[in-house]
Design a protein around this motif. Structure first.
Motif, PDB file in Angstrom:
ATOM      1  N   GLY A 189       6.102   2.159   0.149  1.00 13.16           N
ATOM      2  CA  GLY A 189       5.193   1.101  -0.255  1.00 13.16           C
ATOM      3  C   GLY A 189       5.125   0.881  -1.747  1.00 13.16           C
ATOM      4  N   TYR A 190       5.992   1.551  -2.480  1.00 11.12           N
ATOM      5  CA  TYR A 190       6.016   1.381  -3.927  1.00 11.12           C
ATOM      6  C   TYR A 190       6.664   0.062  -4.324  1.00 11.12           C
TER       7      TYR A 190
ATOM      8  N   GLN B 114       0.845  -1.179   0.000  1.00 15.09           N
ATOM      9  CA  GLN B 114       0.000   0.000   0.000  1.00 15.09           C
ATOM     10  C   GLN B 114       0.891   1.242   0.000  1.00 15.09           C
ATOM     11  N   VAL B 115       0.656   2.120  -0.958  1.00 15.60           N
ATOM     12  CA  VAL B 115       1.472   3.321  -1.079  1.00 15.60           C
ATOM     13  C   VAL B 115       1.030   4.351  -0.039  1.00 15.60           C
ATOM     14  N   GLN B 116       1.991   4.944   0.614  1.00 18.56           N
ATOM     15  CA  GLN B 116       1.711   6.024   1.559  1.00 18.56           C
ATOM     16  C   GLN B 116       2.565   7.235   1.219  1.00 18.56           C
TER      17      GLN B 116
ATOM     18  N   ASN C 172      -5.059   9.128  -7.594  1.00 20.44           N
ATOM     19  CA  ASN C 172      -5.668   8.120  -6.734  1.00 20.44           C
ATOM     20  C   ASN C 172      -5.148   8.079  -5.299  1.00 20.44           C
ATOM     21  N   VAL C 173      -3.912   8.478  -5.096  1.00 23.70           N
ATOM     22  CA  VAL C 173      -3.299   8.343  -3.772  1.00 23.70           C
ATOM     23  C   VAL C 173      -2.890   9.716  -3.259  1.00 23.70           C
TER      24      VAL C 173
ATOM     25  N   ASP D 109       0.078   8.252  -8.409  1.00 29.94           N
ATOM     26  CA  ASP D 109      -0.801   7.322  -9.107  1.00 29.94           C
ATOM     27  C   ASP D 109      -1.809   8.061  -9.967  1.00 29.94           C
TER      28      ASP D 109
END
Length: 126
Positions: A26-27, A1-3, A114-115, A99
């Motif tokens: 998280g990439y 999960q990307v943060q 998206n993020v 994203d």
């Protein structure tokens, strides 16, 4: 999960400078566009600056051209926003995003991303 975690906001007088940072974690693939957006209460989130993967291309809102510079450091998964000649109109919550998804329209449109990070606040006093 990307943060995404932003930092560097604060209070500054008009004419001053700040540098915002955004660290991504998280990439599995760092080849993503990254951008900075800002929002004030009661208004829509607006695009400020976007940088392409590897920093080849940059895009800026007209209101910040010549004053703000976006850059990225791939090895650290970090994107920066150098803000110079700040004015009270730059006061806002600043968000980092990644994203970028497909579709038409400018990369500065917030609905194409998206993020999001949680934001860092910038206050510019006159």
């Amino acid at each position: 999960q990307v943060q995404l975690v932003e930092s560097g906001g604060g209070s500054v007088q008009a004419g001053g400078s700040l540098r915002l940072s955004c660290v991504a974690s998280g990439y599995t693939d760092i080849r993503k566009y990254m951008g900075w957006f800002r929002q004030v209460p009661g208004k829509e989130r607006e695009g400020v600056a976007v940088v392409s993967p590897f920093g080849v291309d940059t895009y800026y809102a007209d209101s910040v051209k010549g004053r703000f510079t976006i850059s990225r450091e791939g090895a650290k998964n970090t994107v920066y926003l150098q803000m110079n000649s700040l004015t009270p109109e730059d006061t806002a919550m600043y968000y980092c995003a990644t994203d970028l998804h497909g579709g038409g329209g400018s990369v500065l449109r917030a609905d194409r991303w998206n993020v999001w990070g949680q934001g860092t606040h910038v206050t510019v006093s006159s």
